[in-house]
Design an enzyme around this catalytic site. Structure first.
Site, short mmCIF file in Angstrom:
data_model
loop_
_atom_site.label_atom_id
_atom_site.label_comp_id
_atom_site.label_asym_id
_atom_site.label_seq_id
_atom_site.Cartn_x
_atom_site.Cartn_y
_atom_site.Cartn_z
N PHE A 253 9.80 -15.26 -40.67
CA PHE A 253 9.51 -13.90 -41.16
C PHE A 253 10.04 -12.80 -40.23
O PHE A 253 9.91 -11.62 -40.53
CB PHE A 253 8.01 -13.72 -41.44
CG PHE A 253 7.58 -14.32 -42.76
CD1 PHE A 253 8.50 -14.86 -43.64
CD2 PHE A 253 6.24 -14.33 -43.11
CE1 PHE A 253 8.10 -15.42 -44.87
CE2 PHE A 253 5.83 -14.87 -44.34
CZ PHE A 253 6.75 -15.42 -45.21
N ASN B 48 10.69 -18.33 -33.54
CA ASN B 48 11.92 -17.72 -33.00
C ASN B 48 12.07 -16.26 -33.41
O ASN B 48 13.08 -15.84 -33.94
CB ASN B 48 13.16 -18.54 -33.36
CG ASN B 48 13.40 -18.67 -34.86
OD1 ASN B 48 12.46 -18.61 -35.65
ND2 ASN B 48 14.64 -18.82 -35.26
N ASP C 30 12.68 -23.48 -45.09
CA ASP C 30 13.48 -22.90 -44.00
C ASP C 30 13.98 -21.51 -44.41
O ASP C 30 15.13 -21.16 -44.13
CB ASP C 30 14.64 -23.83 -43.61
CG ASP C 30 15.26 -23.46 -42.26
OD1 ASP C 30 14.73 -22.57 -41.58
OD2 ASP C 30 16.29 -24.07 -41.91
N HIS D 251 18.67 -13.13 -43.35
CA HIS D 251 19.54 -12.31 -42.49
C HIS D 251 20.10 -11.20 -43.37
O HIS D 251 20.13 -11.34 -44.60
CB HIS D 251 20.69 -13.14 -41.92
CG HIS D 251 20.26 -14.27 -41.02
ND1 HIS D 251 19.81 -14.07 -39.74
CD2 HIS D 251 20.21 -15.61 -41.23
CE1 HIS D 251 19.52 -15.24 -39.19
NE2 HIS D 251 19.74 -16.19 -40.08
C1 NCD Z 1 17.11 -20.55 -38.59
C2 NCD Z 1 16.93 -19.05 -38.39
O1 NCD Z 1 17.73 -18.28 -38.91
O2 NCD Z 1 15.96 -18.65 -37.74
N1 NCD Z 1 18.44 -20.80 -39.03
C3 NCD Z 1 18.91 -21.90 -39.66
O3 NCD Z 1 20.13 -22.01 -39.82
N2 NCD Z 1 18.11 -22.84 -40.14
C4 NCD Z 1 16.77 -21.28 -37.35
C5 NCD Z 1 16.50 -22.76 -37.57
O4 NCD Z 1 15.62 -23.13 -38.37
O5 NCD Z 1 17.11 -23.59 -36.91
ZN ZN Z 2 14.12 -22.91 -39.57
ZN ZN Z 3 15.96 -25.41 -37.41
#
Ligand code: NCD
Ligand code: ZN
Ligand code: ZN
Ligand code: ZN
Length: 401
Positions: A21, A52, A253, A257
């Site tokens: 998020f 992260n 996931d 962006h």
């Molecule tokens: C994820 C992110 O954008 O935070 N990106 C991705 O390609 N999956 C990070 C992650 O889950 O490794």
């Molecule tokens: Zn992820």
């Molecule tokens: Zn990941």
């Protein structure tokens, strides 16, 4: 108020155990409000957010700060995965009951993870370790061999199946050695799955909607919008819906962006795909085609995430559970459009895909937070994770003791 659900199908409130998020620090990509609205819109009553963010959720103070942010902004209930800078952070974070400790093996070597296992054992904390599996050395070697660096599909070669499989094997050895539960997120190759299978007592795994629905050929059609880690795989090594019986969880996931960032070219575009608002449509469409069952949706997006991540009042419809429901219309047809997204990431590689079946209502602790595609007010709460000292095995396994 009486709600007429005739003709619809009722699932337990769905849980997405893997979302990003971006709050705090990267709110221009997503924040807890828009991300949780996207979750409600997609049929999710609970999400587990990844650490992260900026700064990362890797110490007790940041963990507590993120709980406050979520409680102020979230429409749906939420739990949190924790990061850690050093093992000295672990004890303080444990007080706030994280869903898991997350390790990015593409950034970290094996010794950091070993230290985490030792610390959790010393503290008798049965909190699972969630791992992103990609071995850095294999990635570095593969990069050296690349030829046409401008073609987006080289991304799949730069981070090949072997990078993931070597990392999975390392993590399996640690999990077995320390007898500690591990959850492998976004598992993306059939050989990773073969590696995991003998280790069911300690190891669970997740697949994402994009690794389930797309292959590396998608780079030609969609370009860097489908750049993600681990990358999409070629047809011979990818995961197909027919393998779902061997996997515990579908996690989106959801990695939003800005679209301008995503268009920066194969090496500069950030990896990640936003998925919260398309995944259930995609899965219900597979159900309509007879390629998976509604029971698999219930298992992989409700029961298993609740069990693995210690969400005791979630994941099932029965007495003592929260009144979380996801109501789906199995017959509605249409084509996926990012125009109606609540996420700040207004794009999807699944744009224009035709679907059969869609969520029509999300209820969180008795409160309707989404109805007919419209997200309403909510008061999402932090759900502390309560982990069993010995992980309960799932119903399908045979007890030999
Ligand atoms: C994820 C992110 O954008 O935070 N990106 C991705 O390609 N999956 C990070 C992650 O889950 O490794
Ligand atoms: Zn992820
Ligand atoms: Zn990941
Ligand atoms: Zn342990």
């Amino acid at each position: 108020e009486r709600i007429d659900l005739k003709g619809y199908f009722v699932l337990p409130g769905l849980i997405d155990s893997h979302v990003h998020f971006r709050d705090p620090g990267l709110e221009y990509k997503e924040d807890f409000r828009t991300g949780s609205m996207a979750a409600a819109h997609g049929g999710f009553a609970t999400v587990l957010d990844m650490p992260n963010t900026v700064p990362p959720t890797d110490n007790a103070a940041e963990f507590q700060r993120k709980i406050r942010i979520g409680e102020r902004k979230s429409v749906v209930d939420f739990g949190l995965h924790a990061g850690f800078r050093s093992v000295s952070d672990v004890k303080g974070i444990l007080r706030f009951m994280p869903a898991s400790f997350k390790v990015f093996m593409d950034l970290t070597g094996i010794s950091a993870v070993d230290g985490l296992f030792r610390e959790l054992k010393a503290l008798s904390a049965p909190v699972p370790v969630t791992v992103h599996c990609e071995n850095r050395d294999v990635v570095m070697e593969s990069m050296k061999e690349l030829k046409d660096m401008s073609d987006p599909s080289v991304y799949a070669l730069a981070r090949p199946p072997l990078a993931e499989e070597v990392s999975v094997a390392e993590v399996l050895a640690l999990s077995l050695h320390h007898e500690h539960p591990v959850h492998i997120c976004h598992l993306s190759t059939v050989k990773s799955l073969q590696l995991v299978e003998p280790f069911r007592d300690y190891v669970t795994c997740e697949v994402t909607p994009h690794h389930l629905m797309l292959d590396s050929g998608a780079f030609r059609r969609f370009g860097t919008v489908v750049k993600t880690n681990p990358p999409l795989r070629p047809p011979e090594s990818r995961i197909y819906p027919e393998f779902l019986d061997r996997i515990n969880v579908i996690g989106t996931d959801h990695a939003p962006h800005g679209i301008e960032e995503k268009r920066k070219g194969v090496w500069d575009a950030p990896p990640g795909i936003p998925n919260l608002e398309v995944v259930l449509k995609l899965l219900l469409t597979l159900v309509s085609k007879g390629r998976m069952s509604l029971y698999t949706i219930r298992r992989m997006l409700a029961e298993e995430p609740a069990r693995i991540f210690g969400l005791r009042s979630k994941g099932r419809i029965s007495e003592g559970m929260d009144a979380d429901f996801t109501v789906v219309d199995l017959k509605e047809t249409g084509s996926i459009s990012s125009d109606d997204f609540y996420s700040k990431a207004h794009y999807t590689p699944f744009e224009g895909f035709s679907y059969t079946g869609t969520p029509v209502m999300t209820m969180v602790r008795g409160r309707v937070v989404m109805r007919d595609g419209e997200v309403l007010e909510g008061n999402g709460r932090y759900i502390p994770a309560e982990h069993d000292s010995k992980p309960e095995t799932s119903g399908s396994e045979v007890d030999l003791s």
